[in-house]
Design a protein around this motif. Structure first.
Motif, PDB file in Angstrom:
ATOM      1  N   THR A  53      -2.428   0.278  -3.172  1.00 45.27           N
ATOM      2  CA  THR A  53      -3.528   1.183  -2.878  1.00 45.27           C
ATOM      3  C   THR A  53      -3.119   2.072  -1.730  1.00 45.27           C
ATOM      4  O   THR A  53      -2.426   1.642  -0.811  1.00 45.27           O
ATOM      5  CB  THR A  53      -4.829   0.443  -2.531  1.00 45.27           C
ATOM      6  OG1 THR A  53      -5.835   1.398  -2.208  1.00 45.27           O
ATOM      7  CG2 THR A  53      -4.643  -0.503  -1.365  1.00 45.27           C
ATOM      8  N   SER A  54      -3.559   3.301  -1.764  1.00 48.01           N
ATOM      9  CA  SER A  54      -3.266   4.243  -0.692  1.00 48.01           C
ATOM     10  C   SER A  54      -4.470   4.471   0.185  1.00 48.01           C
ATOM     11  O   SER A  54      -4.490   5.356   1.029  1.00 48.01           O
ATOM     12  CB  SER A  54      -2.811   5.595  -1.275  1.00 48.01           C
ATOM     13  OG  SER A  54      -3.795   6.115  -2.147  1.00 48.01           O
ATOM     14  N   SER A  55      -5.538   3.680  -0.036  1.00 51.38           N
ATOM     15  CA  SER A  55      -6.787   3.868   0.726  1.00 51.38           C
ATOM     16  C   SER A  55      -6.563   3.606   2.206  1.00 51.38           C
ATOM     17  O   SER A  55      -5.793   2.729   2.569  1.00 51.38           O
ATOM     18  CB  SER A  55      -7.866   2.924   0.192  1.00 51.38           C
ATOM     19  OG  SER A  55      -8.121   3.169  -1.161  1.00 51.38           O
ATOM     20  N   THR A  82       5.536  -8.312  -2.578  1.00 48.07           N
ATOM     21  CA  THR A  82       5.403  -6.953  -3.112  1.00 48.07           C
ATOM     22  C   THR A  82       5.345  -5.962  -1.957  1.00 48.07           C
ATOM     23  O   THR A  82       4.772  -6.265  -0.899  1.00 48.07           O
ATOM     24  CB  THR A  82       4.144  -6.815  -3.983  1.00 48.07           C
ATOM     25  OG1 THR A  82       2.999  -7.262  -3.235  1.00 48.07           O
ATOM     26  CG2 THR A  82       4.263  -7.652  -5.240  1.00 48.07           C
ATOM     27  N   PRO A  83       5.912  -4.776  -2.110  1.00 47.15           N
ATOM     28  CA  PRO A  83       5.946  -3.816  -1.003  1.00 47.15           C
ATOM     29  C   PRO A  83       4.598  -3.150  -0.769  1.00 47.15           C
ATOM     30  O   PRO A  83       3.809  -2.952  -1.688  1.00 47.15           O
ATOM     31  CB  PRO A  83       6.982  -2.785  -1.493  1.00 47.15           C
ATOM     32  CG  PRO A  83       6.927  -2.875  -2.984  1.00 47.15           C
ATOM     33  CD  PRO A  83       6.630  -4.301  -3.303  1.00 47.15           C
ATOM     34  N   GLY A  84       4.331  -2.821   0.498  1.00 49.57           N
ATOM     35  CA  GLY A  84       3.100  -2.131   0.839  1.00 49.57           C
ATOM     36  C   GLY A  84       1.880  -3.023   0.723  1.00 49.57           C
ATOM     37  O   GLY A  84       1.979  -4.228   0.478  1.00 49.57           O
ATOM     38  N   PHE A  85       0.698  -2.432   0.915  1.00 46.52           N
ATOM     39  CA  PHE A  85      -0.550  -3.171   0.756  1.00 46.52           C
ATOM     40  C   PHE A  85      -0.935  -3.164  -0.715  1.00 46.52           C
ATOM     41  O   PHE A  85      -1.022  -2.108  -1.339  1.00 46.52           O
ATOM     42  CB  PHE A  85      -1.671  -2.549   1.589  1.00 46.52           C
ATOM     43  CG  PHE A  85      -2.990  -3.235   1.411  1.00 46.52           C
ATOM     44  CD1 PHE A  85      -3.258  -4.428   2.056  1.00 46.52           C
ATOM     45  CD2 PHE A  85      -3.965  -2.692   0.577  1.00 46.52           C
ATOM     46  CE1 PHE A  85      -4.486  -5.074   1.876  1.00 46.52           C
ATOM     47  CE2 PHE A  85      -5.186  -3.325   0.401  1.00 46.52           C
ATOM     48  CZ  PHE A  85      -5.443  -4.516   1.058  1.00 46.52           C
ATOM     49  N   VAL A  89       1.578 -10.284   5.327  1.00 41.25           N
ATOM     50  CA  VAL A  89       0.572 -10.753   4.368  1.00 41.25           C
ATOM     51  C   VAL A  89      -0.762 -10.038   4.567  1.00 41.25           C
ATOM     52  O   VAL A  89      -1.819 -10.556   4.205  1.00 41.25           O
ATOM     53  CB  VAL A  89       0.401 -12.292   4.455  1.00 41.25           C
ATOM     54  CG1 VAL A  89       1.648 -12.984   3.939  1.00 41.25           C
ATOM     55  CG2 VAL A  89       0.083 -12.737   5.883  1.00 41.25           C
ATOM     56  N   ALA A  90      -0.693  -8.832   5.160  1.00 40.78           N
ATOM     57  CA  ALA A  90      -1.880  -7.995   5.357  1.00 40.78           C
ATOM     58  C   ALA A  90      -2.956  -8.691   6.183  1.00 40.78           C
ATOM     59  O   ALA A  90      -4.154  -8.562   5.914  1.00 40.78           O
ATOM     60  CB  ALA A  90      -2.443  -7.531   4.017  1.00 40.78           C
ATOM     61  N   ARG A  91      -2.511  -9.425   7.196  1.00 41.48           N
ATOM     62  CA  ARG A  91      -3.431 -10.062   8.128  1.00 41.48           C
ATOM     63  C   ARG A  91      -3.186  -9.514   9.526  1.00 41.48           C
ATOM     64  O   ARG A  91      -2.136  -8.944   9.817  1.00 41.48           O
ATOM     65  CB  ARG A  91      -3.240 -11.586   8.118  1.00 41.48           C
ATOM     66  CG  ARG A  91      -3.800 -12.274   6.867  1.00 41.48           C
ATOM     67  CD  ARG A  91      -5.294 -12.136   6.816  1.00 41.48           C
ATOM     68  NE  ARG A  91      -5.909 -12.888   5.730  1.00 41.48           N
ATOM     69  CZ  ARG A  91      -7.214 -12.924   5.522  1.00 41.48           C
ATOM     70  NH1 ARG A  91      -8.034 -12.266   6.314  1.00 41.48           N
ATOM     71  NH2 ARG A  91      -7.714 -13.607   4.517  1.00 41.48           N
ATOM     72  N   GLU A  92      -4.165  -9.702  10.418  1.00 41.36           N
ATOM     73  CA  GLU A  92      -4.051  -9.192  11.778  1.00 41.36           C
ATOM     74  C   GLU A  92      -3.735 -10.277  12.791  1.00 41.36           C
ATOM     75  O   GLU A  92      -3.201  -9.978  13.864  1.00 41.36           O
ATOM     76  CB  GLU A  92      -5.348  -8.482  12.181  1.00 41.36           C
ATOM     77  CG  GLU A  92      -5.645  -7.226  11.366  1.00 41.36           C
ATOM     78  CD  GLU A  92      -6.902  -6.524  11.848  1.00 41.36           C
ATOM     79  OE1 GLU A  92      -7.534  -7.029  12.803  1.00 41.36           O
ATOM     80  OE2 GLU A  92      -7.243  -5.474  11.276  1.00 41.36           O
TER      81      GLU A  92
END
Length: 325
Positions: free
Chosen positions: A323-325, A262-265, A207-210
């Motif tokens: 996003t690819s950032s 969803t895949p990726g960030f 879930v894009a968390r640390e």
């Protein structure tokens, strides 16, 4: 404009509000945040609004987003879009008090919040972001002289660029009405005495968390279905004790569910959330995500349903882009 008369504060209360006098006129030499009570926050670090004033067609509210935040921090070079919703939340509450005479002890309850944003305007810089919200009032419903429900539309700029359009619909309740609506559950001590143990977190990277502490979903034996993690010790989602799972927790659950589906960030470039009922602390709340067939290039549509006791609590439609950032 209905309901535009300012709250009759005492002389002691009529201090500067974010660099202006309490009537919204007359610039001050000082720049600060608005009083935390006006946005229903306890921690000063969680107050993002700095100013407000009357405009020809409504109101202008200024905010500042920090370069770093313990929960709503930038990722992949972009400000957290959910910080936008928190800023909208604070703006609606501020205006309910200073512009529409809603007493400070009246709960503000969401019916709907939505936004559509431009990702390029989310790019984080080497200094705090200056955010400006242009707010217009629609369908302001009064009972006597008291505001009971509001529909507000927002046009939002970030560092001079067009960032988003948004909608906020909410109701205002007196403490007595709120007690009648909530019964025993309106008592925070009672609600906390019955809260469920905190379940385990899913892996933060999903879930894009640390950190586990910032994950609000717990695994189940069904794909794309999770139990809501209600951590009442979380310093941001529970800035102060409340008798139910707060709206910003539901927003974060919807965002994390969409990210996990969803895949990726991905960045939630639009979100439309409707609030049906309260989620109590003494029963499990379930979060389900479904990826729809609606796509536009890399844009992926996700529907999120939050339920308790088999009844809808929140429904959300979210559009995500990678996003690819």
């Amino acid at each position: 404009m209905a309901g535009a008369t300012l709250t009759p504060y005492s002389r002691a209360q009529r201090h500067d509000i974010g660099g202006r006098c309490a009537d919204g006129n007359g610039p001050s030499e000082l720049t600060t945040t608005v009083p935390r009570e006006y946005v229903h926050r306890v921690a000063l670090s969680e107050v993002f609004l700095t100013n407000w004033h009357r405009a020809e067609d409504g109101w202008v509210v200024s905010a500042q987003w920090p370069r770093a935040h313990t929960f709503y921090g930038p990722a992949h070079g972009l400000h957290d879009p959910i910080l936008l919703i928190e800023t909208i939340r604070q703006s609606g509450i501020l205006l309910s008090h200073v512009a529409h005479r809603v007493p400070l002890d009246h709960p503000i309850i969401w019916q709907r919040v939505r936004y559509d944003l431009t990702t390029r305007a989310l790019r984080a810089a080497e200094q705090p972001a200056e955010v400006e919200l242009h707010v217009t009032d629609h369908e302001m419903v009064h009972r006597g002289t008291r505001l009971v429900s509001a529909h507000q539309e927002f046009r939002i700029r970030c560092d001079g660029d067009d960032l988003a359009s948004a909608t906020l619909i909410y109701s205002c309740h007196s403490p007595a009405v709120y007690r009648r609506l909530r019964g025993d559950y309106g008592d925070v001590a009672f609600a906390y005495s019955r809260k469920l143990p905190l379940p385990q977190a899913i892996a933060p990277h999903l879930v894009a968390r640390e950190h586990d502490r910032d994950v609000v979903l717990s695994p189940t034996d069904r794909a794309a279905r999770w139990q809501l993690r209600v951590d009442t010790s979380h310093p941001v989602l529970f800035d102060h004790p409340v008798d139910h799972a707060p709206g910003m927790l539901m927003i974060e659950a919807a965002r994390q569910a969409a990210q996990a589906a969803t895949p990726g960030f991905t960045v939630p470039v639009s979100m439309d959330c409707s609030f049906e009922r309260y989620a109590e602390l003494d029963a499990p709340t379930w979060v389900q995500a479904r990826t729809t067939d609606h796509t536009d290039g890399d844009r992926r549509e996700v529907e999120v349903a939050v339920e308790q006791h088999g009844k809808p609590v929140v429904t959300a439609q979210i559009a995500c882009v990678p996003t690819s950032s």
